[in-house]
Design an enzyme around this catalytic site. Structure first.
Site, mmCIF file in Angstrom:
data_model
loop_
_atom_site.group_PDB
_atom_site.id
_atom_site.type_symbol
_atom_site.label_atom_id
_atom_site.label_comp_id
_atom_site.label_asym_id
_atom_site.label_seq_id
_atom_site.Cartn_x
_atom_site.Cartn_y
_atom_site.Cartn_z
ATOM 1 N N ASP A 1 50.535 -0.291 1.598
ATOM 2 C CA ASP A 1 51.706 -0.498 0.762
ATOM 3 C C ASP A 1 52.880 -0.991 1.597
ATOM 4 O O ASP A 1 52.919 -0.782 2.807
ATOM 5 C CB ASP A 1 52.069 0.851 0.135
ATOM 6 C CG ASP A 1 52.719 0.700 -1.218
ATOM 7 O OD1 ASP A 1 53.025 -0.442 -1.604
ATOM 8 O OD2 ASP A 1 52.919 1.733 -1.882
ATOM 9 N N HIS B 1 57.360 -1.886 0.914
ATOM 10 C CA HIS B 1 58.479 -2.138 0.006
ATOM 11 C C HIS B 1 59.508 -2.962 0.739
ATOM 12 O O HIS B 1 59.887 -2.642 1.857
ATOM 13 C CB HIS B 1 59.048 -0.812 -0.500
ATOM 14 C CG HIS B 1 58.034 -0.038 -1.282
ATOM 15 N ND1 HIS B 1 57.198 0.878 -0.690
ATOM 16 C CD2 HIS B 1 57.676 -0.106 -2.582
ATOM 17 C CE1 HIS B 1 56.377 1.366 -1.606
ATOM 18 N NE2 HIS B 1 56.640 0.793 -2.762
ATOM 19 N N ARG C 1 45.455 9.904 -7.853
ATOM 20 C CA ARG C 1 45.678 9.661 -9.280
ATOM 21 C C ARG C 1 44.526 10.262 -10.053
ATOM 22 O O ARG C 1 43.374 10.027 -9.719
ATOM 23 C CB ARG C 1 45.735 8.148 -9.557
ATOM 24 C CG ARG C 1 46.846 7.474 -8.795
ATOM 25 C CD ARG C 1 46.900 5.987 -9.069
ATOM 26 N NE ARG C 1 47.945 5.385 -8.258
ATOM 27 C CZ ARG C 1 48.248 4.090 -8.265
ATOM 28 N NH1 ARG C 1 47.576 3.266 -9.056
ATOM 29 N NH2 ARG C 1 49.205 3.624 -7.501
ATOM 30 N N GLN D 1 46.715 3.109 0.115
ATOM 31 C CA GLN D 1 47.280 1.784 -0.138
ATOM 32 C C GLN D 1 47.854 1.220 1.151
ATOM 33 O O GLN D 1 48.482 1.945 1.916
ATOM 34 C CB GLN D 1 48.417 1.889 -1.152
ATOM 35 C CG GLN D 1 47.973 2.251 -2.536
ATOM 36 C CD GLN D 1 49.146 2.255 -3.502
ATOM 37 O OE1 GLN D 1 50.181 2.844 -3.223
ATOM 38 N NE2 GLN D 1 48.984 1.604 -4.633
ATOM 39 N N LYS E 1 55.275 -9.682 -12.001
ATOM 40 C CA LYS E 1 54.385 -9.438 -10.865
ATOM 41 C C LYS E 1 53.400 -10.577 -10.642
ATOM 42 O O LYS E 1 53.147 -11.386 -11.540
ATOM 43 C CB LYS E 1 53.630 -8.120 -11.063
ATOM 44 C CG LYS E 1 52.652 -8.139 -12.222
ATOM 45 C CD LYS E 1 51.856 -6.831 -12.270
ATOM 46 C CE LYS E 1 50.898 -6.838 -13.456
ATOM 47 N NZ LYS E 1 50.219 -5.570 -13.659
ATOM 48 N N CYS F 1 56.301 4.627 -3.576
ATOM 49 C CA CYS F 1 57.629 4.029 -3.647
ATOM 50 C C CYS F 1 58.790 5.022 -3.596
ATOM 51 O O CYS F 1 59.744 4.782 -2.836
ATOM 52 C CB CYS F 1 57.768 3.071 -4.825
ATOM 53 S SG CYS F 1 56.616 3.331 -6.162
ATOM 54 N N HIS G 1 57.563 -4.448 -4.424
ATOM 55 C CA HIS G 1 56.410 -3.619 -4.056
ATOM 56 C C HIS G 1 55.302 -4.592 -3.709
ATOM 57 O O HIS G 1 55.084 -5.536 -4.460
ATOM 58 C CB HIS G 1 55.878 -2.811 -5.245
ATOM 59 C CG HIS G 1 56.874 -1.937 -5.916
ATOM 60 N ND1 HIS G 1 56.747 -0.577 -5.931
ATOM 61 C CD2 HIS G 1 57.995 -2.219 -6.631
ATOM 62 C CE1 HIS G 1 57.734 -0.056 -6.635
ATOM 63 N NE2 HIS G 1 58.507 -1.030 -7.062
#
Length: 638
Positions: free
Chosen positions: A384, A386, A364, A382, A466, A335, A512
């Site tokens: 991902d 945004h 991570r 990911q 979420k 992000c 997200h």
RNA sequence: GCCCUUGUAGCUCAGCUGGUAGAGCAAUUGAUUUGUAAUCAAUAGGUCCGCGGUUCGAAUCCGUGCGGGGGCACCA
């Protein structure tokens, strides 16, 4: 004179107080034999609980969930009895029913071994044969605490202390052995039956808190019949056969090694699968209006401090110090990088909603004990994105994310999806009015999706509510994959803004979202869902051409070239092995289509198709094969 | 991270109570030229996870580190 109402509506009147056992007797002999527990006005009670007043009851047998759960609960007690008979000095703690079975946590210095489990099982069977009768007593709290303390049962005494005042402290006896328990229980240990098995020993923290000492947990499974027990054990075995770690090795998709625990070494076939999923997503996301971007893997410490990750997430971050002593972090999330792309250049309200996707590889530092094949790794990609938008756009954008997720899951064979909606946690940032607004907007989208959903109170992210998308696989397991989070925090922290209609600067809302969540994990789920037999269009090795003998190698190569040229993943097997051998080998490695070529095929310019798991053969002109299978080489919805 | 358990050939595994390793498959070579789930033979292949200790001697016993597995905690 209690009037007892039965589930069928009939009322039986008894002259004086009556037990469930007697009611069952009155109804039928077979019921009284099968009866395990009773619901009295909806509350589960022992069969010898005395009913004095009018009520409605239901007598449960092993055909009901309540009956089976009571069997499991009693098996847990018998386990505790057996352990204390065999290993005096062992303290008991808790022993609840879980899905398909039960466990019991013990405090003992020596560890239980696999051999001990067998001994315990034997002792349990003895106890069941002894048929110890159950009875229940209600004790005064202080007396109970004193009693268990004296008996050296420190944990039990602690549990009693934590029972809310005003609640009964009930003690169950099976013969002489007794335990604090809420109940209900079967009338004697003989009712438990012998259809149980102790499955594993494991460590577990006292009261589930990692600050507490570790107890020893024994897991078991219990069923009303041998048949059901066997079926369950079979199901476990079948699930083990699907294990993606085992199949991944067998199918030559990937491997793990010591030099990088929790990171995947993707082999050619596995990486092809990985890339095919990404290609598929690119098409779907382009249709849905996303713009793909890419941001750096390593960013200066300062941006992570600004974003809050350094403080909130630092424990899980890899950092790196350069020769000139600058500190960088390897991104654990995409992000902040994405916000910086948004920040580059002036944005207008006309640009919103702005959807930027990124196949971003994040690192991570997960605790070593959490790692598990592809399902839980330390480096993963990911899918991902945004979405920068206004508050008014949250509902529509959330809904379009939901629809995209459903389409994508469906293409891959998952149509059973449920949602988990989580609202504001106790520790959070932002004004409650803003929370009200964003929760309402997101919940509206959840409802509009018409999917089944559950609400997880207080489990939202600290920056916003979420949704999580949970899919159910072929053998009924649930996997949390996609996620959608409303973020009212990060855009402000990182200074994102857009120029609104009136010329003023405003802070955008950021959504997200990830569809698969992690490509790695999703591939693990795919492998297990299909037991390795991946659908043709996503399969990294779709076709193998096999000549019947080396005489036909040239023809096989020609076919192979044609198939490869239309974009199918194909190989030709020219090795010096006979046909049977090759068919066996490639079937075991789960290649969906084998093409056999011999004299017949050369003469007629055809191929003979052998599909995985089918002994039926189909002869087809080469041109027709190419036509049919190139059409099958894409997602159903494309 | 914590508890238990485990680490032998590319893979799957055997190796009893200490005497420096073995099978099947795979690989390589040769023979075989095969029509729908294992053709035959020969050859090669090992820092027994790393480090330290006990011992005349360690794959084996002990300690420790790393990795794997089952759970717990964690999953921001």
């Amino acid at each position: 004179m209690p009037n007892i109402k039965l589930p069928d509506g009939n009322i039986i009147t008894f002259e004086k107080k009556v037990t469930g056992l007697k009611i069952a007797d009155k109804i039928s002999k077979s019921l009284s034999k099968q009866a395990l527990v009773i619901s009295v006005d909806g509350n589960l009670k022992d069969l010898n609980f005395e009913i004095e007043n009018d009520c409605s009851v239901k007598i449960h047998t092993s055909k009901d969930k309540e009956g089976v759960e009571t069997i499991r609960h009693d098996t847990a007690h018998v386990l505790a009895m057996a352990v204390q008979e065999l290993f005096p000095g062992t303290q008991v703690t808790i022993g609840p029913v879980i899905e398909n079975g039960f466990y019991y946590d013990f405090a003992r210095n020596e560890p239980f071994t696999q051999k001990d489990l067998q001994k315990i099982e034997k002792k349990m069977k003895e106890i069941i044969e002894r048929d110890e009768p159950t009875h229940r007593e209600v004790w005064e709290r202080e007396k109970a605490i004193e009693h268990f303390k004296k008996a050296g049962e420190i944990y039990k005494a602690e549990i009693i202390k934590s029972i809310p005042k005003g609640e009964e402290v009930s003690i169950y006896f099976h013969g002489k052995w007794h335990d604090l328990c809420r109940g209900p229980h079967l009338t004697s240990t003989g009712k438990v039956g012998k259809y149980f098995k102790l499955t594993k020993v494991a460590g577990a923290y006292w009261r589930g808190d990692s600050k507490n000492e570790m107890l020893q947990r024994i897991y078991g499974t219990a069923w009303p019949s041998q048949k059901e027990l066997d079926e369950y054990l079979n199901r476990i075995e079948e699930a083990e056969k699907r294990d993606h770690r085992k199949l991944g090795k067998e199918m030559d998709l990937f491997h793990f090694r010591e030099e990088s625990p929790g990171s995947v070494f993707w082999h050619e076939k596995g990486w092809t699968l990985f890339q095919k999923l990404i290609e598929f997503m690119r098409i779907k996301q382009k249709h849905a209006g996303y713009k793909e971007i890419n941001t750096p893997e390593i960013l200066d410490r300062s941006i992570w401090e600004k974003s809050g990750h350094w403080e909130k997430f630092g424990q899980h971050m890899y950092t790196s110090t350069t020769p000139d002593e600058k500190i960088f972090a390897i991104k654990p999330m995409n992000c902040p990088g994405c916000v910086q792309i948004f920040n580059q250049g002036l944005k207008s309200y006309r640009d919103l909603p702005l959807k930027m996707s990124e196949f971003g590889k994040v690192h991570r530092y997960e605790p070593s004990g959490a790692l598990h094949g592809l399902m839980r790794v330390r480096a993963f990609t990911q899918d991902d994105a945004h979405i920068f938008c206004t508050e008014d756009q949250i509902t529509d954008e959330s809904l379009s994310v939901t629809n995209l997720i459903l389409e994508i899951y469906k293409d891959l064979g998952f149509s059973n999806v449920i949602l988990k909606y989580s609202d504001r946690p106790e520790i959070r940032v932002g004004d409650d009015k803003v929370w009200d607004k964003s929760e309402a907007a997101l919940l509206k989208a959840v409802k509009a999706s018409k999917l089944e959903y559950s609400v997880n109170k207080g489990e939202g992210a600290f920056y916003g509510p979420k949704i999580e998308f949970v899919l159910r696989d072929a053998i009924g397991r649930d996997w949390q994959c996609g996620t959608l989070q409303v973020d009212l925090n990060l855009p402000e922290r990182l200074g994102a803004s857009f120029v609104d209609k009136d010329g003023s600067k405003k802070i955008p809302v950021m959504l997200h979202r990830a569809l698969f969540g992690s490509l790695e994990r999703f591939i693990g789920i795919l492998i297990e869902n299909y037991a390795g037999k991946l659908p043709f269009w996503i399969n990294p090795l779709q076709v193998i051409v096999i000549p019947v003998s080396s005489e036909f190698d040239d023809y096989a190569k020609k076919i192979y070239n044609k198939i490869s040229s239309i974009g199918l993943n194909c190989e030709v097997d020219l090795k010096n092995h006979n046909l049977n051998y090759k068919i066996r080998e490639h079937s075991l490695s789960k290649v969906p289509i084998l093409l056999i070529c011999g004299k017949k095929e050369v003469d007629s310019h055809t191929v003979t198709i052998r599909q995985l798991d089918s002994t039926k053969q189909e002869n087809m002109e080469v041109r027709k094969f190419l036509e049919i299978y190139s059409a099958l080489n894409k997602a159903p919805s494309i």
